[in-house]
Design an enzyme around this catalytic site. Structure first.
Site, PDB file in Angstrom:
ATOM      1  N   GLU A   1      10.538  16.380  14.835  1.00  0.00           N
ATOM      2  CA  GLU A   1      10.844  16.175  13.422  1.00  0.00           C
ATOM      3  C   GLU A   1      10.047  17.187  12.593  1.00  0.00           C
ATOM      4  OE1 GLU A   1       9.413  12.557  11.540  1.00  0.00           O
ATOM      5  OE2 GLU A   1      11.341  12.349  10.544  1.00  0.00           O
TER       6      GLU A   1
ATOM      7  N   GLY B   1       2.459   4.578  12.884  1.00  0.00           N
ATOM      8  CA  GLY B   1       3.113   3.320  13.263  1.00  0.00           C
ATOM      9  C   GLY B   1       2.414   2.672  14.462  1.00  0.00           C
TER      10      GLY B   1
ATOM     11  N   GLY C   1       6.871   5.110   7.985  1.00  0.00           N
ATOM     12  CA  GLY C   1       6.039   6.305   8.061  1.00  0.00           C
ATOM     13  C   GLY C   1       6.217   6.989   9.400  1.00  0.00           C
ATOM     14  N   SER C   2       5.176   7.671   9.829  1.00  0.00           N
ATOM     15  CA  SER C   2       5.280   8.473  11.053  1.00  0.00           C
ATOM     16  C   SER C   2       5.078   7.600  12.299  1.00  0.00           C
ATOM     17  CB  SER C   2       4.217   9.567  11.022  1.00  0.00           C
ATOM     18  OG  SER C   2       2.931   8.976  10.948  1.00  0.00           O
TER      19      SER C   2
ATOM     20  N   LYS D   1       0.883  -1.177   0.000  1.00  0.00           N
ATOM     21  CA  LYS D   1       0.000   0.000   0.000  1.00  0.00           C
ATOM     22  C   LYS D   1       0.914   1.219   0.000  1.00  0.00           C
ATOM     23  CE  LYS D   1      -1.881   3.097   1.837  1.00  0.00           C
ATOM     24  NZ  LYS D   1      -1.755   4.519   1.388  1.00  0.00           N
TER      25      LYS D   1
ATOM     26  N   CYS E   1      13.552  10.666   6.275  1.00  0.00           N
ATOM     27  CA  CYS E   1      13.535  10.216   7.675  1.00  0.00           C
ATOM     28  C   CYS E   1      14.905  10.395   8.308  1.00  0.00           C
ATOM     29  CB  CYS E   1      13.096   8.770   7.744  1.00  0.00           C
ATOM     30  SG  CYS E   1      14.011   7.717   6.623  1.00  0.00           S
TER      31      CYS E   1
ATOM     32  N   GLU F   1       9.704   1.376  10.609  1.00  0.00           N
ATOM     33  CA  GLU F   1      10.710   2.376  10.225  1.00  0.00           C
ATOM     34  C   GLU F   1      10.041   3.731  10.378  1.00  0.00           C
ATOM     35  OE1 GLU F   1      13.654   1.736   9.675  1.00  0.00           O
ATOM     36  OE2 GLU F   1      13.891  -0.161   8.634  1.00  0.00           O
TER      37      GLU F   1
HETATM   38  P1  NAD Z   1       2.320   8.602   7.466  1.00  0.00           P
HETATM   39  O1  NAD Z   1       2.585   7.757   8.646  1.00  0.00           O
HETATM   40  O2  NAD Z   1       1.223   9.589   7.524  1.00  0.00           O
HETATM   41  O3  NAD Z   1       2.026   7.720   6.168  1.00  0.00           O
HETATM   42  C1  NAD Z   1       2.818   6.608   5.826  1.00  0.00           C
HETATM   43  C2  NAD Z   1       1.957   5.567   5.152  1.00  0.00           C
HETATM   44  O4  NAD Z   1       0.987   5.113   6.092  1.00  0.00           O
HETATM   45  C3  NAD Z   1       1.179   6.053   3.934  1.00  0.00           C
HETATM   46  O5  NAD Z   1       1.130   5.042   2.965  1.00  0.00           O
HETATM   47  C4  NAD Z   1      -0.214   6.286   4.491  1.00  0.00           C
HETATM   48  O6  NAD Z   1      -1.224   6.159   3.515  1.00  0.00           O
HETATM   49  C5  NAD Z   1      -0.317   5.165   5.503  1.00  0.00           C
HETATM   50  N1  NAD Z   1      -1.293   5.384   6.562  1.00  0.00           N
HETATM   51  C6  NAD Z   1      -1.794   6.560   7.036  1.00  0.00           C
HETATM   52  N2  NAD Z   1      -2.711   6.318   7.993  1.00  0.00           N
HETATM   53  C7  NAD Z   1      -2.795   4.985   8.142  1.00  0.00           C
HETATM   54  C8  NAD Z   1      -3.541   4.128   8.999  1.00  0.00           C
HETATM   55  N3  NAD Z   1      -4.416   4.620   9.886  1.00  0.00           N
HETATM   56  N4  NAD Z   1      -3.342   2.803   8.908  1.00  0.00           N
HETATM   57  C9  NAD Z   1      -2.451   2.284   8.026  1.00  0.00           C
HETATM   58  N5  NAD Z   1      -1.724   3.041   7.183  1.00  0.00           N
HETATM   59  C10 NAD Z   1      -1.889   4.380   7.242  1.00  0.00           C
HETATM   60  O7  NAD Z   1       3.712   9.246   7.192  1.00  0.00           O
HETATM   61  P2  NAD Z   1       4.074  10.293   6.090  1.00  0.00           P
HETATM   62  O8  NAD Z   1       3.576  11.629   6.514  1.00  0.00           O
HETATM   63  O9  NAD Z   1       3.652   9.760   4.776  1.00  0.00           O
HETATM   64  O10 NAD Z   1       5.674  10.238   6.135  1.00  0.00           O
HETATM   65  C11 NAD Z   1       6.377  11.015   7.009  1.00  0.00           C
HETATM   66  C12 NAD Z   1       6.899  10.232   8.185  1.00  0.00           C
HETATM   67  O11 NAD Z   1       7.498   9.004   7.776  1.00  0.00           O
HETATM   68  C13 NAD Z   1       7.990  10.966   8.911  1.00  0.00           C
HETATM   69  O12 NAD Z   1       7.823  10.817  10.297  1.00  0.00           O
HETATM   70  C14 NAD Z   1       9.250  10.274   8.458  1.00  0.00           C
HETATM   71  O13 NAD Z   1      10.357  10.420   9.261  1.00  0.00           O
HETATM   72  C15 NAD Z   1       8.795   8.882   8.347  1.00  0.00           C
HETATM   73  N6  NAD Z   1       9.671   8.116   7.456  1.00  0.00           N
HETATM   74  C16 NAD Z   1      10.468   7.139   7.979  1.00  0.00           C
HETATM   75  C17 NAD Z   1      11.339   6.433   7.178  1.00  0.00           C
HETATM   76  C18 NAD Z   1      12.233   5.372   7.715  1.00  0.00           C
HETATM   77  O14 NAD Z   1      12.681   4.526   6.960  1.00  0.00           O
HETATM   78  N7  NAD Z   1      12.561   5.370   8.984  1.00  0.00           N
HETATM   79  C19 NAD Z   1      11.362   6.697   5.833  1.00  0.00           C
HETATM   80  C20 NAD Z   1      10.527   7.682   5.315  1.00  0.00           C
HETATM   81  C21 NAD Z   1       9.677   8.372   6.149  1.00  0.00           C
END
Ligand code: NAD
Length: 479
Positions: A381, A231, A226-227, A173, A282, A248
């Protein structure tokens, strides 16, 4: 690209209810494509497809053959690298040269895991004399993968390639803000001969398709990038069936500069580490910790470079592109407004290109300092091109400050003193430490992931395969 962006049962489909989402070009601020708005029923289809693929054929395919599939995909990515890079730049807003690196790294993931697929060994464990014990490393079966918008191509490649090498069938996804290049990557994978039902992909919103995938009863393991907030939701959903996760999450990574550092190498790397992908990385080096006695000189050199940076549309290929969305721009500007209210000194701002498209989501990179450790700019962040400089007194103080946030993803250490390089690296609570370099150009071989709020489990390298497989212990009594 049409709105048939859901890959299940080996074919591209629209969402079951026909709904779509607009994809916005962040350089211009208007829609340039549409994707399917997949929901729970589409996730059901994709998971059933992956399960069938795993049980009926994929689980019987030996590692060497899985590797051959991955090698062909690596080749296809190389052949289409410019097309993928242009799509990624347009979709995410990153400068084209950065998207070209992403395409190269995406091919490297498939190449690396192609070679790894037939080297996933178990163990023979010594036990009582009349026994033989073997620990077999097996794929989970069907894995779910949720990735963010900042590096769809790289992160899609790293998680798809590792999951397939490990022997899983999967459902991906990608993020609703940017996912077109990873869709194209999946098309290329199929065209390269990957059995079509092994890789399934559902586009859609996080709270709809993402939540349905994380909570699906037939997903054996969830790999999430993601965030930290989302997470937590994903882990809660997986916990209802006691499925494992790899997390991650974000970072607030320090660049630690000692008085003896080679500044010629350090300064450009430090600037690049925060403006790459407009700070929406990230592992962005978002804190600049500098030994107090050289603070003014080092920060002055960084400020000089910041002031010369140019911000513009992805395809103009300048130093820095726009934020991914209006929301992300607003969030970053919120940090800057608070810093202004609190009187945090601005040391430098980058420049906008002259012909900036009016609708784009641009923020000029900013250098602040000195930033008190208690300030939000030093702890939270930002996920934007904002660097916070903070002076430190000595080695212990540097380690204390470096560890003083809730995150622990990566760190850079700049010193010519060998003993100090190791002491500091050992003292840091984070998943990767770079000494006299940063980022290692993608480094697909290098285990990557966080400590503390930055998550757990590892992507990349051979280590990722341990998190995408499970161990079965077989105890044989031969008498
Ligand atoms: P996000 O957590 O909002 O979204 C990430 C993914 O999760 C997207 O595909 C989104 O559609 C999905 N998502 C959103 N709500 C969800 C839910 N309720 N259930 C399941 N999936 C859901 O994050 P973002 O704003 O897209 O990315 C930014 C964050 O990601 C920052 O905190 C960044 O540091 C982190 N990040 C971490 C890494 C790493 O490898 N450590 C890499 C890139 C980004």
């Amino acid at each position: 690209m049409n709105d048939h962006t859901i890959l299940a049962e080996g074919r591209w489909q629209a969402a079951k209810n026909g709904e779509t989402l607009a994809m916005i070009d962040p350089s211009e601020g208007h829609a340039f494509a549409r994707i399917a708005r997949g929901r729970a029923e589409d996730i059901d289809r994709a998971v059933a497809s992956a399960r069938r693929a795993y049980e009926t054929h994929w689980r019987k395919v030996p590692g060497v053959e899985r590797g051959r599939h991955l090698a062909k995909i690596a080749e296809a990515i190389r052949t289409h690298a410019e097309e993928l890079a242009t799509l990624e730049a347009r979709d995410t807003g990153k400068p084209l040269k950065q998207a070209r690196v992403d395409a190269t790294v995406a091919a490297r993931y498939f190449e690396f895991y192609a070679g790894a697929a037939d080297k996933i060994h178990g163990d023979a464990i010594p036990f009582l004399s009349e026994y033989q014990v073997i620990a077999i490393r097996e794929p989970y079966g069907v894995t779910g993968h949720i990735i963010p918008w900042n590096y769809p191509l790289q992160m899609g490649a790293r998680t798809i390639a590792a999951a397939l090498a490990a022997g899983n069938a999967l459902v991906l996804k990608p993020a609703e803000e940017a996912c077109l290049a990873v869709i194209r990557l999946a098309e290329l994978a199929l065209a390269a001969g990957l059995p079509a039902d092994v890789l399934n992909l559902v586009t859609g919103l996080g709270e709809e398709a993402g939540a349905a995938l994380a909570g699906h009863a037939d997903i054996d393991h969830v790999s999430f990038t993601g965030s930290p907030e989302v997470g937590t939701l994903v882990q809660q959903a997986a916990a209802r069936r006691n499925a494992g996760c790899t997390m991650e999450l974000g970072g607030k990574s320090p660049q630690i500069v000692f008085a003896d550092a080679n500044l010629e190498a350090a300064v450009p790397t430090i600037v690049n580490a925060i403006i790459q992908n407009a700070g929406q990385t990230c592992s962005a080096g978002s804190r600049l910790l500098v030994e107090r006695r050289v603070y003014d000189g080092v920060v002055g050199q960084v400020a000089e470079r910041f002031a010369k940076l140019r911000v513009g549309p992805a395809l103009a290929d300048l130093d820095c592109g726009p934020m991914i969305s209006a929301g992300q721009k607003k969030r970053v500007e919120g940090f800057l407004a608070t810093a202004a209210e609190e009187g945090i000194p601005v040391l430098a701002r980058a420049q906008f290109a002259n012909d900036l498209p009016a609708g784009g989501y641009y923020v000029a990179p900013a250098l602040y300092g000195p930033v008190p450790q208690s300030n939000r700019l030093a702890c939270d962040e930002v996920f934007g091109p904002v660097l916070s400089a903070i002076p430190f007194a000595d080695e212990d103080d540097a380690i204390r400050l470096a560890n003083a946030t809730a995150y622990g993803l990566t760190a850079g250490v700049w010193t010519e003193n060998g003993g100090r390089q190791l002491r500091v690296a050992k003292g840091l609570k984070c998943g990767q430490v770079f000494v006299n370099n940063y980022g290692a150009g993608g480094g697909v071989e290098l285990p990557f992931g966080g400590m503390k709020r930055s998550g757990y489990g590892r992507e990349k390298g051979m280590e990722a395969l341990h998190h995408l497989t499970t161990v079965k212990t077989v105890v044989l009594k031969h008498g």
